[in-house]
Design a protein around this motif. Structure first.
Motif, PDB file in Angstrom:
ATOM      1  N   PRO A   1       0.839  -1.298   0.114  1.00  0.00           N
ATOM      2  CA  PRO A   1       0.067   0.068  -0.114  1.00  0.00           C
ATOM      3  C   PRO A   1       0.973   1.332   0.034  1.00  0.00           C
ATOM      4  O   PRO A   1       2.065   1.141   0.410  1.00  0.00           O
ATOM      5  CB  PRO A   1      -0.815  -0.026   1.293  1.00  0.00           C
ATOM      6  N   THR A   2       0.193   2.405  -0.492  1.00  0.00           N
ATOM      7  CA  THR A   2       1.060   3.531  -0.547  1.00  0.00           C
ATOM      8  C   THR A   2       1.285   4.161   1.020  1.00  0.00           C
ATOM      9  O   THR A   2       2.180   4.639   1.311  1.00  0.00           O
ATOM     10  CB  THR A   2       0.232   4.716  -1.335  1.00  0.00           C
ATOM     11  N   ASP A   3       0.200   4.087   1.817  1.00  0.00           N
ATOM     12  CA  ASP A   3       0.294   4.341   3.113  1.00  0.00           C
ATOM     13  C   ASP A   3      -0.048   3.446   3.930  1.00  0.00           C
ATOM     14  O   ASP A   3      -0.825   2.498   3.690  1.00  0.00           O
ATOM     15  CB  ASP A   3      -0.891   5.564   3.352  1.00  0.00           C
ATOM     16  N   GLY A   4       0.605   3.346   5.261  1.00  0.00           N
ATOM     17  CA  GLY A   4       0.594   2.466   6.132  1.00  0.00           C
ATOM     18  C   GLY A   4       1.040   0.993   6.081  1.00  0.00           C
ATOM     19  O   GLY A   4       0.558   0.012   6.464  1.00  0.00           O
ATOM     20  N   ALA A   5       2.004   1.063   5.242  1.00  0.00           N
ATOM     21  CA  ALA A   5       2.690  -0.415   4.679  1.00  0.00           C
ATOM     22  C   ALA A   5       3.473  -0.941   6.007  1.00  0.00           C
ATOM     23  O   ALA A   5       4.308  -0.101   6.755  1.00  0.00           O
ATOM     24  CB  ALA A   5       3.905  -0.079   3.588  1.00  0.00           C
ATOM     25  N   THR A   6       3.301  -2.168   6.447  1.00  0.00           N
ATOM     26  CA  THR A   6       3.848  -3.095   7.271  1.00  0.00           C
ATOM     27  C   THR A   6       4.123  -4.201   6.698  1.00  0.00           C
ATOM     28  O   THR A   6       4.041  -4.494   5.696  1.00  0.00           O
ATOM     29  CB  THR A   6       2.815  -3.118   8.568  1.00  0.00           C
ATOM     30  N   THR A   7       5.003  -4.916   7.688  1.00  0.00           N
ATOM     31  CA  THR A   7       5.162  -6.515   7.113  1.00  0.00           C
ATOM     32  C   THR A   7       4.139  -7.175   6.909  1.00  0.00           C
ATOM     33  O   THR A   7       4.161  -8.186   6.012  1.00  0.00           O
ATOM     34  CB  THR A   7       6.219  -7.092   7.925  1.00  0.00           C
ATOM     35  N   SER A   8       2.878  -7.089   7.693  1.00  0.00           N
ATOM     36  CA  SER A   8       1.811  -7.871   7.307  1.00  0.00           C
ATOM     37  C   SER A   8       0.997  -7.442   6.140  1.00  0.00           C
ATOM     38  O   SER A   8       0.358  -8.304   5.548  1.00  0.00           O
ATOM     39  CB  SER A   8       0.725  -7.697   8.354  1.00  0.00           C
ATOM     40  N   ASN A   9       0.978  -6.434   5.465  1.00  0.00           N
ATOM     41  CA  ASN A   9       0.201  -5.785   4.415  1.00  0.00           C
ATOM     42  C   ASN A   9       1.112  -5.659   3.207  1.00  0.00           C
ATOM     43  O   ASN A   9       0.781  -5.051   2.380  1.00  0.00           O
ATOM     44  CB  ASN A   9      -0.494  -4.843   4.692  1.00  0.00           C
ATOM     45  N   THR A  10       2.456  -6.127   3.268  1.00  0.00           N
ATOM     46  CA  THR A  10       3.354  -6.072   2.083  1.00  0.00           C
ATOM     47  C   THR A  10       3.938  -7.447   1.669  1.00  0.00           C
ATOM     48  O   THR A  10       4.017  -8.233   2.562  1.00  0.00           O
ATOM     49  CB  THR A  10       4.825  -5.265   2.597  1.00  0.00           C
ATOM     50  N   TYR A  11       3.786  -7.638   0.344  1.00  0.00           N
ATOM     51  CA  TYR A  11       3.904  -8.847  -0.161  1.00  0.00           C
ATOM     52  C   TYR A  11       5.280  -8.842  -1.137  1.00  0.00           C
ATOM     53  O   TYR A  11       5.226  -7.961  -1.874  1.00  0.00           O
ATOM     54  CB  TYR A  11       2.633  -9.371  -0.989  1.00  0.00           C
ATOM     55  N   VAL A  12       6.188  -9.924  -0.864  1.00  0.00           N
ATOM     56  CA  VAL A  12       7.283  -9.776  -1.711  1.00  0.00           C
ATOM     57  C   VAL A  12       7.116 -11.383  -2.529  1.00  0.00           C
ATOM     58  O   VAL A  12       7.004 -12.318  -1.834  1.00  0.00           O
ATOM     59  CB  VAL A  12       8.559  -9.834  -0.727  1.00  0.00           C
ATOM     60  N   ILE A  13       7.500 -11.051  -3.645  1.00  0.00           N
ATOM     61  CA  ILE A  13       7.060 -12.554  -4.493  1.00  0.00           C
ATOM     62  C   ILE A  13       8.345 -12.761  -5.135  1.00  0.00           C
ATOM     63  O   ILE A  13       8.738 -11.938  -6.251  1.00  0.00           O
ATOM     64  CB  ILE A  13       5.957 -12.110  -5.226  1.00  0.00           C
TER      65      ILE A  13
END
Length: 253
Positions: free
Chosen positions: A224-236
């Protein structure tokens, strides 16, 4: 399980079942325990397989968490580099960042999916990090990246999209892409090659690619543009269509 093995081992040695954990073993008993434990694992290899799987899963989780932490630390350059091509609204709440090389066959294979996802999710911004990891092997890899950056500089998102999809539409990769094909696609996208002065701006992407712990392309991030955390960031890592689609769908709800 370890306690059970030790109990059985000592029982076989002493003829008694021990009720206390505070036991001192003689060197002979320790040697015998080792033999019995080793034989038990030989007879029951499923325990070793399970332990190996747990260790591998733990290592993968640690790697994923480290990559996510690196992504968050580099959020600004990932999302706000003015020279990086993108397709989609600047004000998007969800972003897909792709590190790719036009010569990479797996990047080619996922390109049609990404193109479809752009149409399916018009409110998502797709950011393209030109990362010619095969540049030392195939010179057109670097040249295609340089021209891609020029296409965006001259013609903006629409021109870049035309060029980017045009390169993939040729189906040329794994050393088959040529300078002539790159220039032909650039001209079709309206790029004035007489104004083109090759630079190595893509080097920043290669450095960032390495800092984020990626080993190959395509490498994708959904955040997300705002409020990025480890739980809502996906690395593929790799052309995982299902993971990419699921990440976009989840953040777009």
């Amino acid at each position: 399980m370890k306690k059970l093995i030790l109990t059985l081992a000592v029982s076989s040695i002493s003829g008694q079942v021990l009720a206390s954990d505070n036991v001192t073993f003689t060197p002979e008993q320790e040697a015998k325990i080792g033999e019995i434990a080793a034989q038990y694992l030989v007879d029951h290899p499923e325990f070793l397989i399970k332990a190996s799987q747990k260790l591998q899963q733990k290592q993968l989780e640690e790697q994923a968490n480290a990559q996510k932490a690196a992504v968050l630390a580099n959020k600004n350059i990932l999302l706000n580099d003015k020279e990086t091509p993108f397709i989609g609204p600047k004000t998007a709440k969800v972003n897909v960042i792709e590190f790719f090389d036009y010569q990479c066959i797996y990047c080619y294979r996922i390109s049609s999916t990404i193109e479809s996802l752009q149409k399916q999710y018009p409110n998502v911004r797709f950011i393209f990090k030109e990362t010619p990891i095969f540049g030392s092997r195939w010179e057109p890899s670097k040249y295609a990246a340089q021209v891609g950056l020029e296409a965006f500089a001259q013609k903006g998102s629409s021109g870049y999209e035309h060029y980017h999809n045009g390169i993939y539409s040729t189906g040329l990769n794994e050393g088959k892409l040529t300078k002539e094909v790159v220039e032909a696609q650039a001209k079709q996208a309206g790029v004035d090659l007489s104004q083109f002065k090759p630079t190595e701006n893509y080097q920043r992407n290669l450095q960032l690619f390495s800092q984020l712990g990626f080993k190959g392309t395509p490498a994708l991030i959904v955040m997300p543009t705002d409020g990025a955390t480890t739980s809502n960031t996906y690395v593929i890592n790799g052309a995982d269509v299902a993971a990419l689609t699921n990440a976009i769908r989840t953040l777009s709800k």
